[in-house]
Motif scaffolding. Structure first.
Motif, PDB file in Angstrom:
ATOM      1  N   PRO A 120     -35.082-119.036   0.175  1.00  0.00           N
ATOM      2  CA  PRO A 120     -34.273-120.222  -0.120  1.00  0.00           C
ATOM      3  C   PRO A 120     -32.780-119.967   0.086  1.00  0.00           C
ATOM      4  CG  PRO A 120     -35.088-119.217  -2.145  1.00  0.00           C
ATOM      5  CD  PRO A 120     -35.783-118.523  -1.018  1.00  0.00           C
ATOM      6  N   VAL A 121     -32.098-120.981   0.561  1.00  0.00           N
ATOM      7  CA  VAL A 121     -30.655-120.885   0.775  1.00  0.00           C
ATOM      8  C   VAL A 121     -29.938-120.865  -0.563  1.00  0.00           C
ATOM      9  CG1 VAL A 121     -28.625-122.097   1.662  1.00  0.00           C
ATOM     10  CG2 VAL A 121     -30.736-122.025   3.010  1.00  0.00           C
ATOM     11  N   VAL A 122     -29.045-119.891  -0.740  1.00  0.00           N
ATOM     12  CA  VAL A 122     -28.159-119.822  -1.911  1.00  0.00           C
ATOM     13  C   VAL A 122     -26.743-120.060  -1.399  1.00  0.00           C
ATOM     14  CG1 VAL A 122     -27.266-118.379  -3.769  1.00  0.00           C
ATOM     15  CG2 VAL A 122     -29.671-118.177  -3.076  1.00  0.00           C
ATOM     16  N   ASP A 123     -26.044-121.052  -1.948  1.00  0.00           N
ATOM     17  CA  ASP A 123     -24.683-121.330  -1.477  1.00  0.00           C
ATOM     18  C   ASP A 123     -23.953-122.212  -2.495  1.00  0.00           C
ATOM     19  OD1 ASP A 123     -22.628-121.216   0.677  1.00  0.00           O
ATOM     20  OD2 ASP A 123     -22.920-123.395   0.626  1.00  0.00           O
ATOM     21  N   HIS A 124     -22.935-121.649  -3.146  1.00  0.00           N
ATOM     22  CA  HIS A 124     -22.120-122.428  -4.068  1.00  0.00           C
ATOM     23  C   HIS A 124     -20.783-121.720  -4.274  1.00  0.00           C
ATOM     24  CE1 HIS A 124     -22.941-119.600  -7.416  1.00  0.00           C
ATOM     25  NE2 HIS A 124     -24.185-119.583  -6.971  1.00  0.00           N
ATOM     26  N   GLU A 125     -19.780-122.485  -4.656  1.00  0.00           N
ATOM     27  CA  GLU A 125     -18.472-121.917  -4.927  1.00  0.00           C
ATOM     28  C   GLU A 125     -18.492-121.096  -6.213  1.00  0.00           C
ATOM     29  OE1 GLU A 125     -15.252-124.652  -4.914  1.00  0.00           O
ATOM     30  OE2 GLU A 125     -15.495-125.199  -2.794  1.00  0.00           O
ATOM     31  N   LEU A 126     -17.556-120.155  -6.282  1.00  0.00           N
ATOM     32  CA  LEU A 126     -17.412-119.307  -7.469  1.00  0.00           C
ATOM     33  C   LEU A 126     -16.013-119.513  -8.039  1.00  0.00           C
ATOM     34  CD1 LEU A 126     -18.777-116.870  -9.060  1.00  0.00           C
ATOM     35  CD2 LEU A 126     -17.409-115.391  -7.584  1.00  0.00           C
ATOM     36  N   PRO A 127     -15.890-119.726  -9.345  1.00  0.00           N
ATOM     37  CA  PRO A 127     -14.550-119.847  -9.924  1.00  0.00           C
ATOM     38  C   PRO A 127     -13.705-118.621  -9.590  1.00  0.00           C
ATOM     39  CG  PRO A 127     -16.230-120.476 -11.523  1.00  0.00           C
ATOM     40  CD  PRO A 127     -16.958-119.890 -10.357  1.00  0.00           C
ATOM     41  N   ALA A 128     -12.491-118.858  -9.110  1.00  0.00           N
ATOM     42  CA  ALA A 128     -11.634-117.764  -8.648  1.00  0.00           C
ATOM     43  C   ALA A 128     -10.871-117.147  -9.809  1.00  0.00           C
ATOM     44  CB  ALA A 128     -10.670-118.275  -7.589  1.00  0.00           C
ATOM     45  N   ASP A 129     -11.262-115.959 -10.218  1.00  0.00           N
ATOM     46  CA  ASP A 129     -10.559-115.234 -11.273  1.00  0.00           C
ATOM     47  C   ASP A 129      -9.241-114.696 -10.704  1.00  0.00           C
ATOM     48  OD1 ASP A 129     -10.614-113.695 -13.945  1.00  0.00           O
ATOM     49  OD2 ASP A 129     -10.298-112.115 -12.455  1.00  0.00           O
ATOM     50  N   PRO A 130      -8.094-115.109 -11.241  1.00  0.00           N
ATOM     51  CA  PRO A 130      -6.807-114.683 -10.670  1.00  0.00           C
ATOM     52  C   PRO A 130      -6.626-113.171 -10.649  1.00  0.00           C
ATOM     53  CG  PRO A 130      -6.498-116.494 -12.219  1.00  0.00           C
ATOM     54  CD  PRO A 130      -7.917-116.035 -12.375  1.00  0.00           C
ATOM     55  N   ALA A 131      -7.155-112.479 -11.657  1.00  0.00           N
ATOM     56  CA  ALA A 131      -6.978-111.032 -11.717  1.00  0.00           C
ATOM     57  C   ALA A 131      -7.705-110.321 -10.577  1.00  0.00           C
ATOM     58  CB  ALA A 131      -7.473-110.504 -13.064  1.00  0.00           C
ATOM     59  N   LEU A 132      -8.768-110.926 -10.072  1.00  0.00           N
ATOM     60  CA  LEU A 132      -9.536-110.304  -8.997  1.00  0.00           C
ATOM     61  C   LEU A 132      -9.170-110.881  -7.635  1.00  0.00           C
ATOM     62  CD1 LEU A 132     -11.775-108.414  -8.008  1.00  0.00           C
ATOM     63  CD2 LEU A 132     -13.428-110.241  -8.480  1.00  0.00           C
ATOM     64  N   PHE A 133      -9.042-112.188  -7.546  1.00  0.00           N
ATOM     65  CA  PHE A 133      -8.856-112.835  -6.245  1.00  0.00           C
ATOM     66  C   PHE A 133      -7.412-113.214  -5.954  1.00  0.00           C
ATOM     67  CE2 PHE A 133     -13.284-113.834  -7.487  1.00  0.00           C
ATOM     68  CZ  PHE A 133     -13.939-113.281  -6.396  1.00  0.00           C
ATOM     69  N   GLY A 134      -6.488-112.869  -6.847  1.00  0.00           N
ATOM     70  CA  GLY A 134      -5.098-113.263  -6.660  1.00  0.00           C
ATOM     71  C   GLY A 134      -4.436-112.679  -5.435  1.00  0.00           C
ATOM     72  N   SER A 135      -4.961-111.556  -4.920  1.00  0.00           N
ATOM     73  CA  SER A 135      -4.365-110.926  -3.740  1.00  0.00           C
ATOM     74  C   SER A 135      -4.816-111.566  -2.438  1.00  0.00           C
ATOM     75  CB  SER A 135      -4.738-109.431  -3.716  1.00  0.00           C
ATOM     76  OG  SER A 135      -4.264-108.765  -4.855  1.00  0.00           O
ATOM     77  N   TYR A 136      -5.754-112.499  -2.509  1.00  0.00           N
ATOM     78  CA  TYR A 136      -6.341-113.068  -1.308  1.00  0.00           C
ATOM     79  C   TYR A 136      -6.145-114.581  -1.277  1.00  0.00           C
ATOM     80  CZ  TYR A 136      -8.914-108.720  -2.219  1.00  0.00           C
ATOM     81  OH  TYR A 136      -9.246-107.431  -2.534  1.00  0.00           O
ATOM     82  N   ASP A 137      -6.214-115.139  -0.058  1.00  0.00           N
ATOM     83  CA  ASP A 137      -6.259-116.586   0.071  1.00  0.00           C
ATOM     84  C   ASP A 137      -7.731-117.012   0.112  1.00  0.00           C
ATOM     85  OD1 ASP A 137      -7.006-115.550   2.496  1.00  0.00           O
ATOM     86  OD2 ASP A 137      -5.451-116.533   3.667  1.00  0.00           O
ATOM     87  N   GLY A 138      -7.988-118.291   0.099  1.00  0.00           N
ATOM     88  CA  GLY A 138      -9.356-118.773   0.214  1.00  0.00           C
ATOM     89  C   GLY A 138     -10.052-118.928  -1.126  1.00  0.00           C
ATOM     90  N   THR A 139     -11.246-119.523  -1.068  1.00  0.00           N
ATOM     91  CA  THR A 139     -12.064-119.783  -2.253  1.00  0.00           C
ATOM     92  C   THR A 139     -13.343-118.949  -2.182  1.00  0.00           C
ATOM     93  OG1 THR A 139     -11.257-122.051  -2.371  1.00  0.00           O
ATOM     94  CG2 THR A 139     -13.288-121.560  -3.570  1.00  0.00           C
ATOM     95  N   PRO A 140     -13.639-118.161  -3.201  1.00  0.00           N
ATOM     96  CA  PRO A 140     -14.857-117.341  -3.154  1.00  0.00           C
ATOM     97  C   PRO A 140     -16.126-118.195  -3.227  1.00  0.00           C
ATOM     98  CG  PRO A 140     -13.812-117.174  -5.306  1.00  0.00           C
ATOM     99  CD  PRO A 140     -12.870-117.941  -4.437  1.00  0.00           C
ATOM    100  N   ARG A 141     -17.184-117.720  -2.568  1.00  0.00           N
ATOM    101  CA  ARG A 141     -18.477-118.387  -2.570  1.00  0.00           C
ATOM    102  C   ARG A 141     -19.572-117.367  -2.824  1.00  0.00           C
ATOM    103  NH1 ARG A 141     -18.071-123.423  -0.860  1.00  0.00           N
ATOM    104  NH2 ARG A 141     -20.340-123.677  -0.961  1.00  0.00           N
ATOM    105  N   VAL A 142     -20.651-117.840  -3.386  1.00  0.00           N
ATOM    106  CA  VAL A 142     -21.868-117.039  -3.503  1.00  0.00           C
ATOM    107  C   VAL A 142     -22.855-117.597  -2.485  1.00  0.00           C
ATOM    108  CG1 VAL A 142     -23.803-116.387  -4.984  1.00  0.00           C
ATOM    109  CG2 VAL A 142     -21.481-116.481  -5.923  1.00  0.00           C
ATOM    110  N   SER A 143     -23.259-116.779  -1.538  1.00  0.00           N
ATOM    111  CA  SER A 143     -24.158-117.218  -0.477  1.00  0.00           C
ATOM    112  C   SER A 143     -25.183-116.126  -0.199  1.00  0.00           C
ATOM    113  CB  SER A 143     -23.381-117.526   0.811  1.00  0.00           C
ATOM    114  OG  SER A 143     -22.450-118.556   0.604  1.00  0.00           O
ATOM    115  N   GLY A 144     -26.313-116.542   0.337  1.00  0.00           N
ATOM    116  CA  GLY A 144     -27.323-115.567   0.697  1.00  0.00           C
ATOM    117  C   GLY A 144     -28.677-116.201   0.927  1.00  0.00           C
TER     118      GLY A 144
END
Length: 275
Positions: A120-144
């Protein structure tokens, strides 16, 4: 034997140590395999071949890294299969790794591998934790496919970006994070994979992550997409090249990952004792 999985050239891919016992795989062999794995680089795994059957076209293996034995065997699947076929222990063609949960099948002729992923397709956005994702642009996703991995599409070269905070990943319950750059014109992905939750601080070549990236480029709509090339890189100069083809039907994905495995030239055999 040291096997180079997926490299753009020999010595540039994901290194796997494959250990072949001289006899039955007993406690002595397991202890030697675990001790050997603790002496390797933190990005290198050791696969102990615990059995194989030419008649059934299957093998079993136990996987070790610097932290000890790990239950995650898909990373090493291709390297063990290609080596056993190249040595003549298994016939060329479809072979399978047996586990308590069943058998995972793949193709190998001893030089190339083709690994199918279906689920089955897994695909959804993940809340962006500033402490982890603050160094990057874009929105994290969980996919697989069947299970989700964490991805973040970036605009710059992933190797030029800082590594994520593995301690913060652990606090958030994230086993992995892949930074990737998408070249739609050439249908190529340049990716960098961090997998501390799987015992690999930085994974130089990951089949499930490549399959998930293949799924991301297909999109959620039903249909079959054109092939995509995944170039998984590290700042150490390695480059794993994995090619994906696949389709999505009624929420189920079928993706096949193909790659080269270098078993041989200049590599020494490594065996462990029975016991």
């Amino acid at each position: 034997m040291t096997v180079d999985m997926f490299g753009a050239a020999p010595g540039r891919g994901s290194t796997l140590n494959v250990l072949l016992p001289k006899g039955p795989c007993g406690e002595t062999a397991l202890a030697q395999a675990e001790a050997h794995a603790r002496t390797t680089d933190e990005t290198v795994e050791s696969a102990l071949v615990s059995g194989y059957s030419r008649a059934e076209r299957t093998f079993t293996s136990r996987i070790f890294n610097t932290g000890g034995e790990t239950p995650f065997g898909t990373h090493s699947l291709a390297g063990v299969a290609a080596l056993l076929v190249s040595r003549g222990h298994l016939a060329s063609g479809e072979v399978g790794r047996r586990t308590a949960d069943g058998c995972q099948w793949l193709y190998s002729d001893g030089r190339t591998v083709g690994v199918p992923f279906t689920g089955p397709v897994v695909d959804h956005e993940l809340p962006a934790d500033p402490a982890l994702f603050g160094s990057y642009d874009g929105t994290p996703r969980v996919s697989g496919i069947g299970r989700g991995f964490t991805f973040l599409r970036v605009t710059g070269d992933p190797c030029a970006l800082p590594a994520p905070d593995s301690a913060r990943m652990t606090e958030l319950g994230l086993t992995d994070l892949t930074l990737y750059q998408w070249d739609a014109e050439n249908r190529e992905v340049r990716a960098r994979v961090f997998a501390p939750g799987f015992g690999l601080p930085e994974d130089p070549g990951c089949l499930p992550a490549a399959a998930a990236l293949g799924l991301i480029t297909l999109g959620p709509a039903d249909g079959e997409g054109p092939p995509v090339t995944i170039r998984q890189v590290t700042p150490r100069g390695t480059e794993s090249v994995l090619r994906c083809t696949g389709s999505v039907r009624d929420g189920t994905a079928e993706v096949r990952v193909t790659a080269q495995v270098w078993c041989g030239e200049g590599n020494s055999d490594r065996e462990v004792s029975e016991g």
